[in-house]
Design a protein around this motif. Structure first.
Motif, PDB file in Angstrom:
ATOM      1  N   PRO A   1       0.836  -1.206   0.000  1.00  9.29           N
ATOM      2  CA  PRO A   1       0.000   0.000   0.000  1.00  9.29           C
ATOM      3  C   PRO A   1       0.869   1.254   0.000  1.00  9.29           C
ATOM      4  O   PRO A   1       1.891   1.315   0.689  1.00  9.29           O
ATOM      5  CB  PRO A   1      -0.783  -0.110   1.314  1.00  9.29           C
ATOM      6  CG  PRO A   1      -0.704  -1.535   1.710  1.00  9.29           C
ATOM      7  CD  PRO A   1       0.598  -2.055   1.189  1.00  9.29           C
ATOM      8  N   GLY A   2       0.469   2.244  -0.768  1.00 13.63           N
ATOM      9  CA  GLY A   2       1.215   3.495  -0.815  1.00 13.63           C
ATOM     10  C   GLY A   2       2.340   3.519  -1.825  1.00 13.63           C
ATOM     11  O   GLY A   2       2.912   4.575  -2.094  1.00 13.63           O
ATOM     12  N   ALA A   3       2.679   2.366  -2.399  1.00 11.20           N
ATOM     13  CA  ALA A   3       3.693   2.336  -3.454  1.00 11.20           C
ATOM     14  C   ALA A   3       3.114   2.944  -4.728  1.00 11.20           C
ATOM     15  O   ALA A   3       1.923   2.812  -5.011  1.00 11.20           O
ATOM     16  CB  ALA A   3       4.150   0.909  -3.716  1.00 11.20           C
ATOM     17  N   VAL A   4       3.967   3.607  -5.491  1.00 13.17           N
ATOM     18  CA  VAL A   4       3.547   4.226  -6.745  1.00 13.17           C
ATOM     19  C   VAL A   4       4.427   3.698  -7.868  1.00 13.17           C
ATOM     20  O   VAL A   4       5.654   3.820  -7.816  1.00 13.17           O
ATOM     21  CB  VAL A   4       3.653   5.763  -6.678  1.00 13.17           C
ATOM     22  CG1 VAL A   4       3.271   6.381  -8.023  1.00 13.17           C
ATOM     23  CG2 VAL A   4       2.768   6.317  -5.574  1.00 13.17           C
ATOM     24  N   ILE A   5       3.788   3.105  -8.874  1.00  6.82           N
ATOM     25  CA  ILE A   5       4.505   2.553 -10.024  1.00  6.82           C
ATOM     26  C   ILE A   5       3.933   3.192 -11.282  1.00  6.82           C
ATOM     27  O   ILE A   5       2.718   3.244 -11.468  1.00  6.82           O
ATOM     28  CB  ILE A   5       4.359   1.025 -10.084  1.00  6.82           C
ATOM     29  CG1 ILE A   5       4.957   0.402  -8.815  1.00  6.82           C
ATOM     30  CG2 ILE A   5       5.032   0.455 -11.324  1.00  6.82           C
ATOM     31  CD1 ILE A   5       4.667  -1.061  -8.658  1.00  6.82           C
ATOM     32  N   GLY A   6       4.801   3.674 -12.142  1.00 10.80           N
ATOM     33  CA  GLY A   6       4.368   4.388 -13.334  1.00 10.80           C
ATOM     34  C   GLY A   6       3.875   3.474 -14.439  1.00 10.80           C
ATOM     35  O   GLY A   6       3.660   2.275 -14.256  1.00 10.80           O
ATOM     36  N   GLU A   7       3.719   4.050 -15.602  1.00 10.63           N
ATOM     37  CA  GLU A   7       3.250   3.330 -16.779  1.00 10.63           C
ATOM     38  C   GLU A   7       4.391   2.544 -17.433  1.00 10.63           C
ATOM     39  O   GLU A   7       5.567   2.870 -17.276  1.00 10.63           O
ATOM     40  CB  GLU A   7       2.697   4.318 -17.810  1.00 10.63           C
ATOM     41  CG  GLU A   7       1.530   5.156 -17.332  1.00 10.63           C
ATOM     42  CD  GLU A   7       1.129   6.214 -18.348  1.00 10.63           C
ATOM     43  OE1 GLU A   7       0.080   6.838 -18.141  1.00 10.63           O
ATOM     44  OE2 GLU A   7       1.868   6.425 -19.341  1.00 10.63           O
ATOM     45  N   ASN A   8       4.010   1.505 -18.187  1.00 16.17           N
ATOM     46  CA  ASN A   8       4.945   0.763 -19.035  1.00 16.17           C
ATOM     47  C   ASN A   8       6.132   0.174 -18.280  1.00 16.17           C
ATOM     48  O   ASN A   8       7.231   0.063 -18.826  1.00 16.17           O
ATOM     49  CB  ASN A   8       5.452   1.657 -20.171  1.00 16.17           C
ATOM     50  CG  ASN A   8       4.434   1.813 -21.286  1.00 16.17           C
ATOM     51  OD1 ASN A   8       4.111   0.857 -21.990  1.00 16.17           O
ATOM     52  ND2 ASN A   8       3.902   3.020 -21.425  1.00 16.17           N
ATOM     53  N   CYS A   9       5.916  -0.194 -17.028  1.00 15.85           N
ATOM     54  CA  CYS A   9       6.972  -0.838 -16.244  1.00 15.85           C
ATOM     55  C   CYS A   9       6.837  -2.353 -16.322  1.00 15.85           C
ATOM     56  O   CYS A   9       5.790  -2.884 -16.684  1.00 15.85           O
ATOM     57  CB  CYS A   9       6.900  -0.402 -14.781  1.00 15.85           C
ATOM     58  SG  CYS A   9       7.293   1.334 -14.503  1.00 15.85           S
TER      59      CYS A   9
END
Length: 220
Positions: A39-47
């Motif tokens: 929870p709270g992790a942020v992962i961008g696009e196209n990873c």
């Protein structure tokens, strides 16, 4: 987070992966076998998050990053765009850990800038910045901040050269004056003293365009 199977632009989450409520995973991203996003992790696009990867709460992974098998991105670690973490590389939380001491309140931030490569089994200690396009060799230990486009090898890591955004060794000394142009991207690299400055070609391969599926440049 609702598990999806990558329909349209939605992220693909493998059935064995755990993406907890409160985590943010960007469009077109793939989360593979036994990965865990807190929870709270942020992962961008196209990873791409490989097998057994872990992204801790409050960690940030930018767009178009690739995490190899068994890589952990802990809190206080931020990856900008186009960062490659090879299998089994390690980020550490603190410089002098002890099992009997809780130092959660004094974790130091580690910033990994755009285009960086962290080689297999390499280690990055806390409270440093990996400069843009840093290339940390396999098995190396980065104990201090690195320059943009530097090639770092050994334990502790030392600079032995420069590497381009395309991934080729740049034929310039560690300091002085000179220019080098990439035949693949038309990027121009200018050495000014002990700093290397990149002037992108007509199509900047490290410029992320949000909202669309990434097509990576292929080598043939």
């Amino acid at each position: 987070m609702k598990v999806t199977q990558g329909e349209g632009s939605a992220p693909f989450i493998h059935s064995t992966a755990v993406v907890e409520e409160g985590a943010k995973v960007g469009d077109f991203t793939k989360v593979w076998y036994f990965a865990h996003v807190a929870p709270g992790a942020v992962i961008g696009e196209n990873c791409s998050l490989g097998q057994n990867t872990y992204v801790e709460r409050n960690a940030i992974v930018g767009h178009a990053c690739r995490l190899g098998n068994s890589v952990s991105i802990f809190s206080h670690v931020e990856l900008e765009d186009f960062v490659f973490c090879a299998p089994y590389m390690v980020f550490t939380h603190i410089s002098f850990p002890r099992a009997a001491i809780n130092r959660h309140a004094v974790f130091k931030k580690t910033l990994v800038k755009t285009g960086t490569t962290l080689g297999a089994n390499s280690t990055v200690v806390p409270d440093i910045t990996c400069g843009v396009g840093t290339f940390l060799a396999a098995g190396a230990t980065l104990t201090k901040s690195s320059k943009d486009w530097s090639m770092m090898v050994g334990t502790p890591a030392r600079q032995v050269g420069w590497v381009s955004a395309f991934g080729e060794k740049i034929d310039l000394p560690l300091s002085g004056c000179g220019e080098w142009r990439c035949k693949h991207t038309d990027d121009l690299y200018v050495l000014d003293g002990a700093e290397l400055i990149r002037h992108p070609g007509p199509k900047d391969i490290l410029k992320y365009e949000p909202g669309r599926r990434l097509v990576r440049m292929e080598v043939r």
